[in-house]
Motif scaffolding. Structure first.
Motif, short mmCIF file in Angstrom:
data_model
loop_
_atom_site.label_atom_id
_atom_site.label_comp_id
_atom_site.label_asym_id
_atom_site.label_seq_id
_atom_site.Cartn_x
_atom_site.Cartn_y
_atom_site.Cartn_z
N ILE A 235 35.61 40.22 53.62
CA ILE A 235 34.58 39.40 52.66
C ILE A 235 35.11 39.12 50.83
N SER A 236 34.24 38.66 50.34
CA SER A 236 34.03 37.56 49.35
C SER A 236 32.94 37.26 48.54
N GLY A 237 33.54 36.43 47.84
CA GLY A 237 31.70 36.39 46.42
C GLY A 237 30.90 35.50 47.75
N LYS A 238 31.00 35.07 48.73
CA LYS A 238 30.46 33.83 49.71
C LYS A 238 29.58 34.71 50.71
N PRO B 229 31.90 45.20 46.67
CA PRO B 229 32.00 44.16 45.14
C PRO B 229 33.02 43.28 45.07
N GLN B 230 32.16 41.60 45.08
CA GLN B 230 33.65 40.84 44.88
C GLN B 230 33.15 39.72 44.01
N TYR B 231 33.04 39.61 42.85
CA TYR B 231 33.32 38.00 42.73
C TYR B 231 32.85 37.01 42.78
N GLN B 232 32.61 36.48 42.45
CA GLN B 232 32.53 34.74 42.84
C GLN B 232 33.26 34.01 41.53
N PHE B 233 34.34 33.79 41.62
CA PHE B 233 35.51 33.27 40.68
C PHE B 233 35.85 31.73 40.59
N ASP B 234 34.97 31.53 41.44
CA ASP B 234 34.45 29.89 42.32
C ASP B 234 33.65 29.11 41.78
N GLN B 235 32.48 30.10 40.31
CA GLN B 235 31.89 29.03 39.80
C GLN B 235 31.55 29.88 38.74
N PRO B 236 31.36 28.85 37.77
CA PRO B 236 31.40 28.77 36.46
C PRO B 236 30.42 29.74 36.01
N LYS C 79 27.93 41.25 47.09
CA LYS C 79 27.73 42.50 48.10
C LYS C 79 26.82 43.21 48.72
N CYS C 80 26.95 43.24 49.81
CA CYS C 80 25.83 43.26 50.82
C CYS C 80 24.06 44.88 50.52
N GLN C 81 23.31 43.91 50.59
CA GLN C 81 22.56 45.03 49.93
C GLN C 81 21.24 45.03 51.33
#
Length: 338
Positions: A90-93, A171-178, A184-186
């Motif tokens: 799992i990741s930001g994507k 929970p994962q953070y989208q580090f590749d986005q500005p 996370k799964c909701q």
């Protein structure tokens, strides 16, 4: 004699600790606060690893239902020519993924030695979530009726405390986005509001991912564990007690514990596996939540304002000591012969 900033802070902490030691020593040890319980109509998922065939239909359905992009590790991008989603975790994507356990010759499914097994990874929707406890702006919320843990990106400040606080590293953070967001799964909360099933449960062809009320799913898990390995059983698909025909298949040999029943205070996702949980990446956790412990410590420290008063007392002692040193220095200067 004056002191610099570092000496001041060091002295302040030391003095505060000294001032706090006596009252805390006399007080009772830190107590966990009362554990939280399942909401009245808590919904969840029963994931039976022995019924999972690793088709990843749940992964594709999750991507489509939540508008998540394809994810391809660079080392696999050339191999699949950009045509397959090949997320490894799992990741930001990626909110939901199927991982595989492999050992030795891998000759038999759901065997620890010389076997293999699948495991589904996503949010477990804790009964007492640490991510909610550590969030300073209430961006993480737990539905009081269904118990689903959701994230409100409009309230989130990006501190990522939820990332560090979750014992399942969900929970994962989208580090590749500005302007990255927490992902996370909701539990497809938006689909449930329309009377639909979570996408992963809806498309699972074997019923390995099964939706329902948590209490009913727990009974279903216990019912399966009571059967003899190899005995034929009709595994429901989609929704427990739903209108879909089930799949008749032999029952596997399960581990003696239903994962999620007690871990971290309990979760709304329960696991049945044939391979030991830790081998599948399911962490061994205490039967209480970390949120109950940390909040219990905070309540103990601030009960009667022990910690703030101790810190204030330490600062006062340090300040008086500094003033006294200055007075003694001036006195020595006056007595020194000119």
């Amino acid at each position: 004699m004056g002191i610099n900033r570092r000496q001041f802070l060091r002295g302040a902490v030391g003095a505060a600790a000294t001032a706090a030691a006596a009252p805390i020593a006399d007080a009772a040890p830190f107590d966990r606060r009362e554990p939280k319980t399942l909401p009245p109509k808590a919904v969840g998922m029963l994931y039976d690893s022995t019924q999972c065939i690793g088709c990843k239909a749940c992964v594709a359905a999750c991507k489509e239902a939540n508008g998540m992009p394809v994810e391809q590790p660079q080392r696999l991008a050339d191999w699949n020519e950009g045509t397959w989603d090949t997320a490894e975790d799992i990741s930001g994507k990626t909110l939901n993924v199927i991982r595989v356990y492999q050992n030795g010759a891998m000759t038999q499914k759901d065997r620890e030695v010389d076997g293999y097994a699948f495991v589904k990874r996503h949010c477990l929707h804790c009964v007492d979530p640490s991510c909610i406890s550590v969030c300073p702006v209430s961006a993480m919320r737990k539905d009081p009726i269904t118990g689903i843990v959701t994230h409100n990106p409009d309230a989130c400040i990006g501190c990522r405390y939820c990332v560090y606080g979750c014992p399942f590293n969900v929970p994962q953070y989208q580090f590749d986005q500005p302007f990255g967001r927490i992902a996370k799964c909701q539990f497809c909360n938006h689909l449930q509001k329309q009377g639909k099933l979570p996408a992963c449960c809806d498309v699972c062809p074997t019923g390995a991912s099964l939706f329902g009320l948590v209490e009913d799913l727990q009974k279903e898990a216990e019912r399966r564990m009571a059967l003899k390995p190899g005995e034929l059983y009709e595994f429901p698909r989609g929704k427990l007690s739903g209108d879909r025909s089930g799949q008749v298949a032999p029952v596997g040999e399960y581990q003696p514990h239903i994962y999620g029943e007690t871990e971290s205070g309990g979760t709304q996702v329960r696991y049945l596996t044939g391979v030991p949980h830790e081998k599948l990446g399911l962490p061994k956790l205490p039967d209480h939540s970390f949120a109950a412990v940390s909040e219990g410590m905070q309540h103990t420290l601030y009960k009667g304002m022990i910690a703030p008063l101790a810190l204030l007392g330490g600062l006062v002692v340090l300040a008086r000591r500094n003033v006294k040193s200055d007075e003694e220095r001036h006195k020595d200067d006056e007595e020194r012969p000119s």
